[in-house]
Design a protein around this motif. Structure first.
Motif, PDB file in Angstrom:
ATOM      1  N   GLU A 170       0.902  -1.150  -0.239  1.00 47.05           N
ATOM      2  CA  GLU A 170       0.118  -0.089   0.099  1.00 47.05           C
ATOM      3  C   GLU A 170       0.937   1.279  -0.059  1.00 47.05           C
ATOM      4  O   GLU A 170       0.674   2.167  -0.899  1.00 47.05           O
ATOM      5  N   ILE A 171       2.065   1.173   0.838  1.00 45.32           N
ATOM      6  CA  ILE A 171       2.720   2.430   0.691  1.00 45.32           C
ATOM      7  C   ILE A 171       3.585   2.557  -0.283  1.00 45.32           C
ATOM      8  O   ILE A 171       3.890   3.670  -0.907  1.00 45.32           O
ATOM      9  N   LEU A 172       4.136   1.310  -0.984  1.00 44.07           N
ATOM     10  CA  LEU A 172       4.807   1.272  -2.284  1.00 44.07           C
ATOM     11  C   LEU A 172       4.069   1.646  -3.411  1.00 44.07           C
ATOM     12  O   LEU A 172       4.889   1.972  -4.562  1.00 44.07           O
ATOM     13  N   MET A 173       2.851   1.597  -3.246  1.00 45.58           N
ATOM     14  CA  MET A 173       2.124   2.031  -4.324  1.00 45.58           C
ATOM     15  C   MET A 173       1.950   3.489  -4.491  1.00 45.58           C
ATOM     16  O   MET A 173       1.351   4.121  -5.540  1.00 45.58           O
ATOM     17  N   ASN A 174       2.652   4.113  -3.689  1.00 44.24           N
ATOM     18  CA  ASN A 174       2.648   5.653  -3.855  1.00 44.24           C
ATOM     19  C   ASN A 174       4.141   6.057  -4.643  1.00 44.24           C
ATOM     20  O   ASN A 174       5.277   5.477  -3.953  1.00 44.24           O
ATOM     21  N   ASN A 175       3.943   6.494  -5.725  1.00 39.62           N
ATOM     22  CA  ASN A 175       5.331   6.829  -6.330  1.00 39.62           C
ATOM     23  C   ASN A 175       6.373   7.250  -5.700  1.00 39.62           C
ATOM     24  O   ASN A 175       7.598   7.333  -5.878  1.00 39.62           O
ATOM     25  N   GLU A 176       5.875   8.627  -4.935  1.00 41.46           N
ATOM     26  CA  GLU A 176       6.876   9.346  -4.351  1.00 41.46           C
ATOM     27  C   GLU A 176       7.529   8.362  -3.307  1.00 41.46           C
ATOM     28  O   GLU A 176       8.902   8.576  -3.163  1.00 41.46           O
ATOM     29  N   LYS A 177       6.828   7.916  -2.635  1.00 38.51           N
ATOM     30  CA  LYS A 177       7.453   7.016  -1.465  1.00 38.51           C
ATOM     31  C   LYS A 177       8.297   5.916  -2.116  1.00 38.51           C
ATOM     32  O   LYS A 177       9.378   5.613  -1.471  1.00 38.51           O
ATOM     33  N   PHE A 178       7.796   5.345  -3.149  1.00 38.13           N
ATOM     34  CA  PHE A 178       8.612   4.038  -3.827  1.00 38.13           C
ATOM     35  C   PHE A 178      10.001   4.760  -4.395  1.00 38.13           C
ATOM     36  O   PHE A 178      11.112   3.944  -4.051  1.00 38.13           O
ATOM     37  N   TYR A 179      10.282   5.798  -4.940  1.00 41.08           N
ATOM     38  CA  TYR A 179      11.330   6.172  -5.315  1.00 41.08           C
ATOM     39  C   TYR A 179      12.174   6.856  -4.294  1.00 41.08           C
ATOM     40  O   TYR A 179      13.374   7.006  -4.653  1.00 41.08           O
ATOM     41  N   GLU A 180      11.865   7.098  -3.034  1.00 43.52           N
ATOM     42  CA  GLU A 180      12.596   7.508  -2.053  1.00 43.52           C
ATOM     43  C   GLU A 180      13.663   6.554  -1.428  1.00 43.52           C
ATOM     44  O   GLU A 180      14.471   6.915  -0.731  1.00 43.52           O
ATOM     45  N   LEU A 181      12.784   5.282  -1.578  1.00 42.79           N
ATOM     46  CA  LEU A 181      13.584   4.118  -0.698  1.00 42.79           C
ATOM     47  C   LEU A 181      14.707   3.665  -1.266  1.00 42.79           C
ATOM     48  O   LEU A 181      14.935   3.568  -2.808  1.00 42.79           O
ATOM     49  N   HIS A 182      15.750   3.061  -0.534  1.00 38.23           N
ATOM     50  CA  HIS A 182      16.790   2.402  -1.296  1.00 38.23           C
ATOM     51  C   HIS A 182      16.325   1.202  -2.263  1.00 38.23           C
ATOM     52  O   HIS A 182      15.147   0.355  -1.491  1.00 38.23           O
TER      53      HIS A 182
END
Length: 261
Positions: A170-182
Motif C-alpha cells: 500500500e505504501i509502495l504504491m505511492n510513487n513518491e514513497k517508492f522512489y525515495e527508498l533504497h
C-alpha cells in the motif's frame, strides 16, 4: 540465429560494433571482454526474450536495441545524453531502458554484468497502455529476475518482515514513497508481491491488471478488492515464511548494514 556485425558511431568519441540477432540489435563498445562474450550475451538475452514473451503472451513488433558499455561511467554518460541532463563527474548507473524507443543501455564487464530479463521485461511489457506505478512495472521485472544480490525476492521480503523493515505494498504504491527508498527495500518486495499475485489469482488477471494506467482502479475492476485489501492479503502470506538458515540470515544482515530505511 541471424548474425550481422559492422560498426556504428553513436557519438563523436564512441564507435560501436553492431550485432543483429532474431529479436535484438546489439551495439557494443570495442572492448576485449565484450567482444569475447558477445555471443554468450546474445544467446542469453534471446532465451530471456523467449521466456518473457511466452509467459506474458506479448511480443513487440520491432527488434530491441541494446547498447553495451565496458563501464558504468559510460552508461551514466549515455543516460545523461539520452535525457538531456548535464553529466556530473562520478555519476554511474548500471543500466536503463527507454521503453517507447525500445532501447536498453547496460554495462557488461568482469565485475558488473547488467543483463538478464529485467530491462527486457520493461521494453516488452510497456508497449501501449500499462501501469504508471513503479511498484507494478518494477514488480513485474523483478518477478522475472527472481532474486536480488543472489537471494530470492521472497527470502528478502520475509527477512525484512522479520526485522521490522518491511514496507507495505500500500505504501509502495505511492510513487513518491517508492522512489525515495533504497532499492533493497522495494525491488525484492514488489517482485515477491507480483509472484504472489500471479500464483494466487492467475496470469490472465495479472496481465489485464497490468495494462491499466490507474492501478488503484484496476485493482478494484480486476480483483474486486482495494489496494489495502490486497496489501493485507500479501502480508498474511509473507508472515508464513521466516529464515531458518542462520548463514543466509547473517548474510542478509551484513548486506543491509549501513543502508537506511
Amino acid at each position: 540465429m541471424l548474425c550481422v556485425i559492422h560498426y556504428i558511431k553513436v557519438s563523436e568519441d564512441n564507435t560501436m560494433k553492431k550485432y543483429e540477432s532474431e529479436h535484438y540489435i546489439f551495439n557494443y563498445e570495442e572492448d576485449t571482454y565484450l567482444e569475447e562474450n558477445i555471443d554468450m550475451i546474445v544467446s542469453y538475452q534471446e532465451h530471456c526474450f523467449a521466456y518473457i514473451t511466452s509467459v506474458l503472451d506479448m511480443k513487440p513488433d520491432f527488434k530491441i536495441r541494446y547498447f553495451l558499455y565496458a563501464s558504468n561511467k559510460s552508461v551514466g554518460k549515455a543516460y545523461c545524453e539520452h535525457y538531456g541532463k548535464e553529466y556530473q563527474e562520478g555519476f554511474t548507473i548500471n543500466g536503463f531502458a527507454d521503453e517507447p524507443k525500445g532501447e536498453i543501455h547496460a554495462v557488461f564487464n568482469e565485475e558488473i554484468k547488467c543483463w538478464g530479463p529485467h530491462e527486457d521485461t520493461h521494453v516488452i511489457s510497456m508497449q501501449g497502455e500499462c501501469s504508471e506505478y513503479g511498484a507494478i512495472f518494477e514488480g513485474l521485472a523483478m518477478y522475472f529476475d527472481r532474486m536480488w544480490w543472489g537471494i530470492s525476492n521472497l527470502e528478502w521480503t520475509a527477512y525484512l518482515w522479520d526485522t521490522g523493515k518491511f514496507v507495505s505494498i500500500e505504501i509502495l504504491m505511492n510513487n513518491e514513497k517508492f522512489y525515495e527508498l533504497h532499492d533493497i527495500y522495494r525491488y525484492p518486495v514488489v517482485g515477491a508481491f507480483t509472484e504472489w499475485l500471479i500464483s494466487t489469482y492467475g496470469k490472465e488477471k495479472y496481465v489485464e491488471f497490468f495494462k491499466h494506467k490507474d492501478s488503484f482502479t484496476a485493482m478494484k475492476e480486476v480483483y474486486h478488492k482495494s489496494v489495502r485489501e490486497i496489501s493485507d492479503e500479501f502480508e498474511d502470506y509473507v508472515c508464513l515464511f521466516f529464515c531458518m538458515d542462520s548463514v543466509l540470515y547473517d548474510r542478509m544482515k551484513e548486506l543491509l548494514e549501513g543502508i537506511k530505511l
